[in-house]
Design an enzyme around this catalytic site. Structure first.
Site, PDB file in Angstrom:
ATOM      1  N   LYS A 126      49.447  36.331  40.215  1.00 26.13           N
ATOM      2  CA  LYS A 126      49.249  37.784  40.288  1.00 26.13           C
ATOM      3  C   LYS A 126      50.308  38.414  41.194  1.00 26.13           C
ATOM      4  O   LYS A 126      50.859  39.479  40.890  1.00 26.13           O
ATOM      5  CB  LYS A 126      47.840  38.095  40.806  1.00 26.13           C
ATOM      6  CG  LYS A 126      46.781  37.860  39.733  1.00 26.13           C
ATOM      7  CD  LYS A 126      45.356  37.814  40.265  1.00 26.13           C
ATOM      8  CE  LYS A 126      44.414  37.442  39.122  1.00 26.13           C
ATOM      9  NZ  LYS A 126      43.075  37.050  39.566  1.00 26.13           N
ATOM     10  N   GLN A 157      39.155  37.287  45.161  1.00 27.83           N
ATOM     11  CA  GLN A 157      39.306  36.258  44.123  1.00 27.83           C
ATOM     12  C   GLN A 157      38.082  35.338  44.184  1.00 27.83           C
ATOM     13  O   GLN A 157      37.878  34.636  45.173  1.00 27.83           O
ATOM     14  CB  GLN A 157      40.602  35.470  44.364  1.00 27.83           C
ATOM     15  CG  GLN A 157      40.888  34.384  43.348  1.00 27.83           C
ATOM     16  CD  GLN A 157      41.349  34.926  41.992  1.00 27.83           C
ATOM     17  OE1 GLN A 157      42.150  35.840  41.919  1.00 27.83           O
ATOM     18  NE2 GLN A 157      40.822  34.353  40.925  1.00 27.83           N
ATOM     19  N   ASP A 206      39.633  45.226  40.426  1.00 25.51           N
ATOM     20  CA  ASP A 206      39.182  44.190  39.488  1.00 25.51           C
ATOM     21  C   ASP A 206      37.824  44.546  38.886  1.00 25.51           C
ATOM     22  O   ASP A 206      37.263  43.786  38.103  1.00 25.51           O
ATOM     23  CB  ASP A 206      39.112  42.823  40.174  1.00 25.51           C
ATOM     24  CG  ASP A 206      39.258  41.691  39.164  1.00 25.51           C
ATOM     25  OD1 ASP A 206      39.823  41.935  38.083  1.00 25.51           O
ATOM     26  OD2 ASP A 206      38.792  40.573  39.447  1.00 25.51           O
TER      27      ASP A 206
END
Ligand code: NAP
Length: 282
Positions: free
Chosen positions: A52, A96, A119
């Site tokens: 990313k 994450q 996200d």
């Protein structure tokens, strides 16, 4: 044979668009920035975050990551999130999944809220999605929708089977497809006669994490197959999805490859969300 839904090719087009939007922001003195908290002891998570960050750099987005290890307390985690939320230079924050087990990830996501949740996985963002209100959408399901849109695959009135009900993939994907007027069924580990459920679907989204679980003869001829799975199998050179690609591609009309299907769309969508967050604040 099926036609390929080429997520890699589309992600490159999207990346070029993102780069242009970043340049416009920079001309106005805004540097888009993404900050990621990641478990220091999870090699797969660290690899995803490295990818990313590398894509972010190529798009002109600044990124920072914080390796969360065993020494982090819950208070330290929450303090870090509060600090990033309060920092006007940070436009997007991502946790994450999974963080180390001793930490309560759910309360970290509650604190993160929706403003910088690029996200789209906090309870607030998922609530906005479920309420059909604007907000950041989870990167993987939103990337899948973008891919379907690009190939002009409509969902109205179609029977969709989503296999998997995680909050980052199966559930939000089902909601996004419901918004497009599909008739959506969600399958999970307790679903009975999964193969039969599959055979009735015009579109199957596999989001399970079990290598090649969905067989070619489970697919209705002409159905669309989206494989979000990403599995490393010992002894196999390449990672594989949740669908038996060789079998399914003989009957499906469209299919995503693994790799090169859903994965690159996830990263492109995340970065587009970061740029969107920066545009909103500038
Ligand atoms: P997850 O949180 O482990 O959820 C897996 C889901 O699959 C659960 O809902 C589970 O049901 C269901 N399931 C497990 N075994 C099943 C079975 N035999 N039959 C039917 N359903 C079954 O996984 P996830 O985070 O959603 O990820 C799913 C896959 O997508 C993984 O391969 C992951 O690597 C991949 N992924 C890819 C991307 C990308 O960008 N390409 C992003 C995220 C994830 P229960 O709820 O009943 O346990």
């Amino acid at each position: 044979m099926s036609e390929i839904l080429d997520g890699l090719a589309l992600s490159k087009i999207l990346r070029a668009e993102i780069f242009e939007r970043v340049q416009k922001l920079k001309e106005r003195g805004v540097q888009p920035r993404l900050d990621i908290l990641v478990s220091a002891s999870d090699p797969a998570s660290l690899a995803y975050v490295r990818m990313k960050k590398s894509w972010a750099a190529k798009a002109g987005i600044e990124s920072h990551s914080y390796d969360v290890d065993e020494s982090w307390s819950q208070a330290q985690l929450l303090t870090k999130i509060a600090e990033l939320k309060g920092n006007p230079e940070v436009h997007g924050i991502m946790v994450q999944h999974p963080l180390p087990k001793h930490l309560d990830e759910a309360s970290a996501l509650v604190l993160l809220g929706s403003d910088k949740d690029v996200d789209g996985m906090t309870p607030q963002s998922l609530g906005l999605l479920a309420s059909d209100l604007p907000g950041f959408r989870c990167a993987t399901p939103a990337g899948i929708m973008r891919l379907l849109d690009y190939y002009q695959i409509g969902l109205e009135g179609k029977k969709v089977l989503v296999i998997g009900r995680s909050i980052i993939l199966g559930k939000p994907a089902a909601l996004l497809m419901l918004q497009r007027n599909a008739t959506v069924t969600i399958a999970h580990s307790r679903t009975q006669n999964l193969a039969d459920e599959c055979r009735q679907a015009d579109l199957v989204l596999a989001a399970v994490g079990r290598p090649e679980m969905v067989k070619g003869d489970w697919i209705k001829p002409g159905a669309v197959v989206i494989d979000a799975g990403y599995n490393t199998v010992e002894g196999r050179e390449k990672d594989v999805g949740d669908v038996d690609f060789a079998g399914a591609s003989e009957v499906a009309s469209w299919i995503t490859p693994v790799p090169g299907g859903v994965g690159p769309m996830t990263v492109a969508t995340l970065l587009a969300n970061v740029v969107g967050a920066a545009e909103l604040k500038s």
